[in-house]
Scaffold this motif. Structure first.
Motif, PDB file in Angstrom:
ATOM      1  N   ALA A 243       0.811  -1.337   0.287  1.00  0.00           N
ATOM      2  CA  ALA A 243      -0.371  -0.096   0.098  1.00  0.00           C
ATOM      3  C   ALA A 243       0.757   1.194   0.132  1.00  0.00           C
ATOM      4  CB  ALA A 243      -0.807  -0.012   1.146  1.00  0.00           C
ATOM      5  N   THR A 244       0.415   2.363  -0.685  1.00  0.00           N
ATOM      6  CA  THR A 244       1.419   3.651  -0.972  1.00  0.00           C
ATOM      7  C   THR A 244       0.338   4.737  -0.935  1.00  0.00           C
ATOM      8  OG1 THR A 244       1.127   3.561  -3.383  1.00  0.00           O
ATOM      9  CG2 THR A 244       3.061   2.106  -2.500  1.00  0.00           C
ATOM     10  N   GLY A 245       1.115   5.686  -0.151  1.00  0.00           N
ATOM     11  CA  GLY A 245       0.200   7.146  -0.216  1.00  0.00           C
ATOM     12  C   GLY A 245       0.638   7.741  -1.435  1.00  0.00           C
ATOM     13  N   GLY A 246       1.136   9.047  -1.125  1.00  0.00           N
ATOM     14  CA  GLY A 246       1.521  10.173  -1.981  1.00  0.00           C
ATOM     15  C   GLY A 246       0.462  10.652  -2.996  1.00  0.00           C
ATOM     16  N   GLY A 247      -0.492  10.924  -2.234  1.00  0.00           N
ATOM     17  CA  GLY A 247      -1.818  11.744  -2.814  1.00  0.00           C
ATOM     18  C   GLY A 247      -3.019  11.351  -1.931  1.00  0.00           C
ATOM     19  N   ASP A 248      -4.214  11.798  -2.369  1.00  0.00           N
ATOM     20  CA  ASP A 248      -5.405  11.311  -1.598  1.00  0.00           C
ATOM     21  C   ASP A 248      -5.954  10.296  -1.746  1.00  0.00           C
ATOM     22  OD1 ASP A 248      -5.153  14.337  -1.593  1.00  0.00           O
ATOM     23  OD2 ASP A 248      -6.959  14.763  -2.913  1.00  0.00           O
ATOM     24  N   THR A 249      -5.421   9.554  -2.703  1.00  0.00           N
ATOM     25  CA  THR A 249      -5.798   8.077  -3.008  1.00  0.00           C
ATOM     26  C   THR A 249      -4.783   7.096  -2.481  1.00  0.00           C
ATOM     27  OG1 THR A 249      -7.058   8.818  -4.887  1.00  0.00           O
ATOM     28  CG2 THR A 249      -6.522   6.491  -4.899  1.00  0.00           C
ATOM     29  N   ALA A 250      -5.201   6.150  -1.771  1.00  0.00           N
ATOM     30  CA  ALA A 250      -4.092   5.072  -1.456  1.00  0.00           C
ATOM     31  C   ALA A 250      -4.085   4.000  -2.820  1.00  0.00           C
ATOM     32  CB  ALA A 250      -4.397   4.549  -0.141  1.00  0.00           C
TER      33      ALA A 250
END
Lengths: 348, 448
Positions: A243-250
């Motif tokens: 799982a990655t962040g880097g925005g509003d959507t995971a």
């Protein structure tokens, strides 16, 4: 989950307890048996809470002058290590908060602290160097200067330590610190996760991408298109999903089989500001995400990486960290105002 | 949910010895009510108290794509990333860079990093210039040139160590390089704090609120002399010079310090905008009026100046006093020496690689053509464009359009409605080896 209200968890999140620390809650962790939650704040205080009712077991304000930067609980022991802006790492007993040892690691901020999975070694990074200490508090080895300030540390099994920074990831032998492998990439690596089997090393990069390497072949890949830098990354306990962040959507990548190249990931859309933290429960492909919009979401991840929202809550401020109790039956959320919220997780 | 304003950040640059730490301490002591965090990249010349001070080694992060506008400062991301967790503990951040720092990555950090951009706003870049040494430094180092080019405010420090005329020339040189920056002169870093803090220099919402233009004024006069005069009749005597006439404005109650001269100059710019009254030799020169002295006859010519009460009189002349051997002579025939002099002359002799281009044109612009032109300009010359600002009158839009940029990072938004005001365009670019003619033609082609 549009029916979220502040203070009213829904779905699998059920009322637990609420407590607080004196400042922005930076990091937390449960003891191995899940008896207590330890929380560090940005002002340098450290607190332990009783897992059953959130009662403060002890508090050590001003544990680190200037503030705490990192915290890690020692596997197999009821001990916690904290690192701070004062150049020190302090190890305390979780039961009563008593200081067991204090290590002078260097001049400047100690950005990261991490116990090896067997609890035998304690790694800490200060500026461009990493040091590893034995359980007696003696420094066992210290690395040369890395190309820049070390941004993340991670243990690969008990035998190797990985350090990420601008330009490279390096693997060191745990006992002697010899350089075993390195991967270079011109980009600032801001976060790091290792797959449980040790094959993949994955880094979030300042250029809004995720970069990963296969350790057996050295083959690397880059996943771009993130709107922000992926500063939160987590493998699920099986190592199949990242799982990655880097925005509003995971975004959830499938690392099983030949890896994620050419596959389409799962998109978990609920938050409307940047994701700050991600944590997998110990089983059941259950992922918790937290964001700058104060929301926490619980997802059940399907085989294809897509997720279904199964619970959620709104805090008073930016979600800074999410910590599953080791048994997966409780989740603690820390926020930017110092709030510490614990929920029971389950259907009853 | 958080609704707090971003914390403003001011960047202080300048060579070692230019007086950054002195200015820093001055700001801290004057703003004692404010909680200020200071990020330092080098140990200062003197200690700093009254503030949270964090030392950080400069770390420049270039990206794999090789794009220079993606280059950021890793140390700032790390330290600011931590400071934002304690943002209720301070109101302002000052970043003191080393004399060798490239201001580009420092500024870009606030636009390229999402989280930093949300929590902090770059307020302005203040560059300290050591008046005694900058002339040599500008020739020798790219860093000092770029620090001048990036600045919103140029603090010309240590002016007490340099002859006034040299400072005038230096200021003219700096203004040629960066016509957006405000120049402030001082000794010992002693500038009013409001000239360096809370500038909102990158904030398009406030871009033109304080001043109607992005350009610092170009003065239509080259020289000012301030004379302390007793009541009486004086003669202004001029020899033959390079031109048959010269414009002049006489100001009453003129101060002699830098701020007073600048205020006087701004006031005179408005007088100069009015039509000039022609005066023949022998005529009396009125105060506060744009006059044009006729100087085409041979020999020295004299005009009279009546002073009714003791006054400090400022003469703002179109050319320098030297060119016409200008003298002020009292009733007894004695030459009165000026109490203060200032040259405003624009200098082209240095031919610096870095300079400013300003394009000012009336009329409406075709949005598609403008996009194509700007896009190509930034792609091809973005590396050499340090700063840009401007406002545009887009055809079919009732609102004025404002923009600003650093290298290829471009930020624009609608501003206030034009209303009855004449629709016009102003674009200012500061860069290295820019093709002024080509850029003018390029913009011209976007006009409808």
């Amino acid at each position: 989950m549009s029916d979220l209200k502040v203070g009213e968890p829904i779905g699998v999140l059920r009322h637990g307890w609420f407590a607080g620390v004196d400042d922005y809650a930076i990091a937390g962790g449960w003891t191995g048996g899940g008896e207590a939650l330890v929380v560090a704040d940005a002002a340098g205080g450290l607190c332990a809470f009783d897992a059953r009712n959130g009662k403060e077991a002890w508090a050590k304000p001003q544990s680190h002058e200037g503030g705490i930067l990192s915290l890690d609980l020692r596997p197999g022991h009821s001990e916690v290590a904290t690192a701070g802006q004062d150049g020190r790492v302090v190890v305390r007993r979780v039961d009563d908060g008593e200081e067991l040892c204090a290590l002078d690691v260097g001049e400047g901020w100690i950005d990261n602290v991490a116990w090896s999975p067997d609890g035998k070694w304690l790694a800490a990074s200060c500026s461009k160097r990493v040091s590893v200490f034995g359980s007696d508090g003696r420094e066992v080895w210290r690395s040369d200067d890395q190309p820049s300030t070390i941004s993340a540390l991670a243990w690969s099994g008990a035998g190797e330590l990985a350090a990420a920074c601008y330009g490279r990831v390096a693997f060191f032998g745990a006992a002697a610190g010899e350089l075993r492998q390195e991967f270079t990439w011109q980009g600032s690596l801001v976060s790091m996760a290792l797959s449980p089997d040790g094959e993949y090393v994955v880094c979030g990069s300042q250029d809004n991408s995720v970069h990963f390497w296969r350790r057996s072949t050295g083959q690397d890949s880059r996943m771009g298109g993130y709107p922000a830098k992926p500063s939160a990354l987590a493998f699920d306990p099986t190592g199949e999903y990242l799982a990655t962040g880097g925005g509003d959507t995971a975004i959830v990548w499938n690392f099983s089989g030949d890896g994620p190249e050419g596959t389409s990931p799962g998109y978990l859309e609920l938050h409307d500001q940047l994701i700050t933290t991600l944590a997998w429960a110990c089983r059941g492909r259950c992922l918790a995400t937290g964001a700058r919009d104060d929301t926490v979401a619980i997802w059940s991840i399907q085989r294809d990486g897509q997720g279904k929202g199964i619970g959620g809550a709104i805090l008073d401020d930016i979600v800074s960290s999410l910590c599953w109790r080791p048994d997966g039956r409780a989740l603690a959320a820390l926020d930017a105002q110092g709030g510490v919220t614990a929920w029971r997780v389950g259907n009853k | 949910m958080e609704s707090t304003q971003p914390v403003p950040v001011t960047i202080l640059t300048g060579f070692l010895g230019s007086g950054k730490t002195t200015l820093l301490n001055r700001i801290l002591s004057e703003e004692h009510g404010k909680r200020i965090a200071v990020i330092e990249n080098e140990f200062g010349e003197v200690g700093i108290d009254q503030a949270l001070v964090i030392d950080a080694d400069e770390e420049i992060f270039e990206m794999s794509n090789g794009c220079i506008c993606c280059t950021v400062r890793g140390d700032l991301i790390r330290v600011l990333g931590n400071l934002m967790k304690r943002r209720d503990k301070f109101d302002y951040v000052l970043v003191e860079t080393t004399g060798l720092a490239d201001p580009g990555p420092v500024a870009q950090t606030f636009f390229m990093d999402e989280e930093i951009g949300e929590e902090f706003s770059l307020d302005g870049i203040v560059t300290l210039v050591d008046a005694a040494h900058i002339d040599q430094q500008l020739g020798r180092s790219d860093e000092s040139t770029e620090q001048v080019a990036f600045a919103d405010v140029l603090v010309l420090n240590k002016t007490d160590l340099v002859e006034p005329q040299k400072i005038d020339l230096l200021e003219a040189r700096l203004r040629e390089m960066n016509r957006m920056a405000r120049v402030v002169r001082c000794e010992m870093g002693d500038v009013p704090v409001e000239t360096v803090l809370n500038l909102s220099a990158f904030d398009l919402d406030q871009a033109l609120e304080r001043r109607p233009t992005f350009l610092e004024p170009e003065y239509p006069f080259e020289w000012t002399g301030v004379y302390a005069l007793e009541p009486g009749r004086y003669g202004l005597s001029l020899a033959e010079g390079p031109d048959p006439a010269m414009s002049l404005v006489v100001a009453s109650n003129q101060g002699v310090d830098d701020a007073a001269l600048r205020d006087g100059a701004e006031w005179c710019v408005r007088r100069y905008a009015e039509p000039a009254v022609p005066l023949a030799p022998g005529d009396a020169i009125p105060f506060a009026q744009h006059v044009n002295l006729e100087l085409d006859s041979s020999g020295r010519k004299s005009f009279t100046l009546e002073v009714e009460a003791a006054d400090r009189v400022g003469l703002y002349t179109q050319h320098t006093a030297e060119e016409f051997e200008l003298q002020l002579i009292d009733d007894n025939g004695a030459v009165v020496e000026p109490e203060a002099e200032r040259t405003w002359v624009a200098q082209h002799e240095h031919d610096d690689e870095v300079g400013s281009i300003s394009i000012e044109r009336d009329g409406d612009v075709d949005p598609e053509k403008l996009n194509a032109w700007l896009g190509e300009l930034l792609r091809e010359k973005g590396v050499d464009i340090f700063r840009m600002k401007g406002f545009i009158s887009l055809a079919g839009e009732s609102d004025r359009f404002v923009f600003q940029g650093v290298h290829m990072i471009f930020d624009s938004q609608p501003d206030r409605p034009w209303g009855a005001e004449p629709r016009t365009n102003q674009l200012v670019f500061i860069g290295r080896n820019l093709d002024e003619q080509g850029m003018r033609e390029g913009f011209e082609a976007c006009l409808i």
